[in-house]
Design a protein around this motif. Structure first.
Motif, PDB file in Angstrom:
ATOM      1  N   ILE A   1       0.830  -1.203   0.000  1.00 18.28           N
ATOM      2  CA  ILE A   1       0.000   0.000   0.000  1.00 18.28           C
ATOM      3  C   ILE A   1       0.866   1.255   0.000  1.00 18.28           C
ATOM      4  CG2 ILE A   1      -1.654   1.352   1.348  1.00 18.28           C
ATOM      5  CD1 ILE A   1      -2.867  -1.309   2.290  1.00 18.28           C
ATOM      6  N   ILE A   2       1.879   1.263   0.876  1.00 18.34           N
ATOM      7  CA  ILE A   2       2.789   2.413   0.925  1.00 18.34           C
ATOM      8  C   ILE A   2       3.502   2.579  -0.409  1.00 18.34           C
ATOM      9  CG2 ILE A   2       4.848   3.367   2.023  1.00 18.34           C
ATOM     10  CD1 ILE A   2       4.002   1.922   4.596  1.00 18.34           C
TER      11      ILE A   2
ATOM     12  N   ALA B   1       2.494   1.525  -3.367  1.00 20.93           N
ATOM     13  CA  ALA B   1       1.542   1.941  -4.402  1.00 20.93           C
ATOM     14  C   ALA B   1       1.290   3.442  -4.330  1.00 20.93           C
ATOM     15  CB  ALA B   1       0.234   1.172  -4.248  1.00 20.93           C
ATOM     16  N   LEU B   2       1.153   3.969  -3.125  1.00 19.36           N
ATOM     17  CA  LEU B   2       0.917   5.398  -2.955  1.00 19.36           C
ATOM     18  C   LEU B   2       2.114   6.214  -3.433  1.00 19.36           C
ATOM     19  CD1 LEU B   2      -0.833   5.422   0.550  1.00 19.36           C
ATOM     20  CD2 LEU B   2      -1.887   5.806  -1.687  1.00 19.36           C
ATOM     21  N   TYR B   3       3.315   5.721  -3.140  1.00 18.79           N
ATOM     22  CA  TYR B   3       4.502   6.469  -3.564  1.00 18.79           C
ATOM     23  C   TYR B   3       4.676   6.406  -5.074  1.00 18.79           C
ATOM     24  CZ  TYR B   3       8.950   8.795  -3.227  1.00 18.79           C
ATOM     25  OH  TYR B   3       9.959   9.721  -3.356  1.00 18.79           O
ATOM     26  N   ILE B   4       4.412   5.230  -5.657  1.00 16.60           N
ATOM     27  CA  ILE B   4       4.489   5.100  -7.110  1.00 16.60           C
ATOM     28  C   ILE B   4       3.468   6.022  -7.770  1.00 16.60           C
ATOM     29  CG2 ILE B   4       4.088   3.515  -9.047  1.00 16.60           C
ATOM     30  CD1 ILE B   4       5.249   1.296  -7.192  1.00 16.60           C
ATOM     31  N   LEU B   5       2.289   6.128  -7.168  1.00 17.23           N
ATOM     32  CA  LEU B   5       1.268   7.052  -7.675  1.00 17.23           C
ATOM     33  C   LEU B   5       1.779   8.477  -7.628  1.00 17.23           C
ATOM     34  CD1 LEU B   5      -1.607   7.580  -8.675  1.00 17.23           C
ATOM     35  CD2 LEU B   5      -2.343   7.665  -6.282  1.00 17.23           C
ATOM     36  N   TYR B   6       2.476   8.832  -6.554  1.00 13.02           N
ATOM     37  CA  TYR B   6       3.054  10.174  -6.426  1.00 13.02           C
ATOM     38  C   TYR B   6       4.061  10.443  -7.547  1.00 13.02           C
ATOM     39  CZ  TYR B   6       6.708  13.423  -4.878  1.00 13.02           C
ATOM     40  OH  TYR B   6       7.653  14.407  -4.830  1.00 13.02           O
ATOM     41  N   VAL B   7       4.949   9.457  -7.813  1.00 12.04           N
ATOM     42  CA  VAL B   7       5.936   9.624  -8.880  1.00 12.04           C
ATOM     43  C   VAL B   7       5.245   9.718 -10.239  1.00 12.04           C
ATOM     44  CG1 VAL B   7       7.903   8.564 -10.050  1.00 12.04           C
ATOM     45  CG2 VAL B   7       7.769   8.491  -7.569  1.00 12.04           C
TER      46      VAL B   7
ATOM     47  N   LEU C   1      11.078   4.507  -4.656  1.00 10.71           N
ATOM     48  CA  LEU C   1      10.164   3.776  -5.532  1.00 10.71           C
ATOM     49  C   LEU C   1      10.539   2.296  -5.591  1.00 10.71           C
ATOM     50  CD1 LEU C   1       8.789   4.909  -8.956  1.00 10.71           C
ATOM     51  CD2 LEU C   1       9.680   2.612  -8.680  1.00 10.71           C
ATOM     52  N   ASN C   2      11.810   1.987  -5.836  1.00  8.54           N
ATOM     53  CA  ASN C   2      12.204   0.582  -5.946  1.00  8.54           C
ATOM     54  C   ASN C   2      12.254  -0.093  -4.585  1.00  8.54           C
ATOM     55  OD1 ASN C   2      12.463  -1.068  -8.132  1.00  8.54           O
ATOM     56  ND2 ASN C   2      14.676  -0.961  -8.251  1.00  8.54           N
ATOM     57  N   LEU C   3      12.552   0.683  -3.544  1.00  8.69           N
ATOM     58  CA  LEU C   3      12.584   0.118  -2.194  1.00  8.69           C
ATOM     59  C   LEU C   3      11.199  -0.364  -1.780  1.00  8.69           C
ATOM     60  CD1 LEU C   3      14.618  -0.261   0.165  1.00  8.69           C
ATOM     61  CD2 LEU C   3      13.769   1.891   1.094  1.00  8.69           C
ATOM     62  N   LEU C   4      10.155   0.302  -2.279  1.00 10.60           N
ATOM     63  CA  LEU C   4       8.783  -0.049  -1.925  1.00 10.60           C
ATOM     64  C   LEU C   4       8.050  -0.719  -3.091  1.00 10.60           C
ATOM     65  CD1 LEU C   4       7.774   3.213  -0.017  1.00 10.60           C
ATOM     66  CD2 LEU C   4       8.529   1.036   0.953  1.00 10.60           C
TER      67      LEU C   4
ATOM     68  N   PHE D   1      -1.376  -5.932  -7.506  1.00 11.99           N
ATOM     69  CA  PHE D   1      -2.294  -6.201  -6.404  1.00 11.99           C
ATOM     70  C   PHE D   1      -3.231  -7.372  -6.689  1.00 11.99           C
ATOM     71  CE2 PHE D   1      -1.254  -2.077  -4.502  1.00 11.99           C
ATOM     72  CZ  PHE D   1      -1.331  -2.396  -3.156  1.00 11.99           C
ATOM     73  N   VAL D   2      -3.569  -7.591  -7.945  1.00 15.89           N
ATOM     74  CA  VAL D   2      -4.539  -8.648  -8.263  1.00 15.89           C
ATOM     75  C   VAL D   2      -3.867  -9.987  -8.510  1.00 15.89           C
ATOM     76  CG1 VAL D   2      -6.142  -6.988  -9.240  1.00 15.89           C
ATOM     77  CG2 VAL D   2      -4.532  -8.151 -10.753  1.00 15.89           C
ATOM     78  N   GLN D   3      -2.518  -9.995  -8.521  1.00 15.38           N
ATOM     79  CA  GLN D   3      -1.829 -11.270  -8.752  1.00 15.38           C
ATOM     80  C   GLN D   3      -1.876 -12.137  -7.501  1.00 15.38           C
ATOM     81  OE1 GLN D   3      -0.597 -12.197 -11.903  1.00 15.38           O
ATOM     82  NE2 GLN D   3      -1.914 -10.422 -12.258  1.00 15.38           N
TER      83      GLN D   3
END
Length: 211
Positions: A90-91, A93-99, A126-129, A209-211
């Motif tokens: 979740i964290i 995904a939120l950060y990737i959304l920010y980028v 991004l890659n860390l999360l 997320f759906v995998q």
């Protein structure tokens, strides 16, 4: 009982095939479209190869941490405690959304000299999360661990090859974006390609997320 010289001979015969399999699997898993690779292509297309290098360096530095964490059992921890894995997802995904939003809304560089592409820290976090990175490395270490005489050497050599392949494929994604940049001199076209790559990044997250 198989004597030691025979074991050494078998390892020498198997090792080249194992390395080839590892390189192929790593290129497919880490080089396939995902948040990091699509982000690199988007930045290359809109900001240029040179301006995307800090983001690339951050992604690769984050990957080193992911490799170390996976080798030390962090990915196994995620499997044993799904709640921890979900929280990180979740964290992340939120950060990737920010980028993705940062890429999509960046001003056209020909009209805004102050335009700043995502930085080193953006790529690192991004890659860390990035759940895809942990899943890919867990699969590589569990299925393609090189048959070396010692376990530490097996993990070290496997990690080095994985990282080397990642450097190549990530650089190619950034270069691919840079190669199409001259075709995007118009602000409207540049905006469209930024939005497309940003949307693809979000889709990649949803797919994980759906995998």
């Amino acid at each position: 009982m198989v004597n030691s010289p025979t074991l050494c001979t078998l390892r020498k015969q198997i090792l080249p095939e194992a390395i080839t399999s590892l390189i192929t699997a790593t290129a497919l898993l880490l080089g396939s479209p995902g948040p990091a690779t699509l982000g690199l292509a988007g930045i290359g297309a809109t900001s240029g190869f040179k301006n995307g290098l800090p983001f690339l360096t951050g992604i690769l530095t984050g990957l080193i941490v992911v490799i170390l964490g996976t080798a030390l059992g962090l990915a196994s921890l995620f499997e044993a405690f799904p709640s921890v894995r979900i929280t990180v997802q979740i964290i992340g995904a939120l950060y990737i959304l920010y980028v993705a939003v940062k890429i999509a809304t960046a001003p056209h560089q020909s009209t805004a000299a102050s335009s700043a592409p995502p930085r080193f820290i953006d790529g690192f976090i991004l890659n860390l999360l990035n759940p895809k990175a942990y899943a890919a490395l867990l699969g590589l270490f569990s299925q393609f661990l090189l048959p070396t005489p010692s376990v530490p050497m097996a993990f070290l050599s496997t990690a080095v090859i994985c990282f080397t392949v990642a450097v190549v494929v990530d650089t190619l994604w950034l270069a691919l974006g840079g190669a199409i940049r001259p075709c995007l001199q118009q602000p409207v076209q540049a905006r469209m390609i930024r939005v497309v790559f940003a949307v693809l990044m979000v889709v990649a997250v949803l797919w994980a997320f759906v995998q």
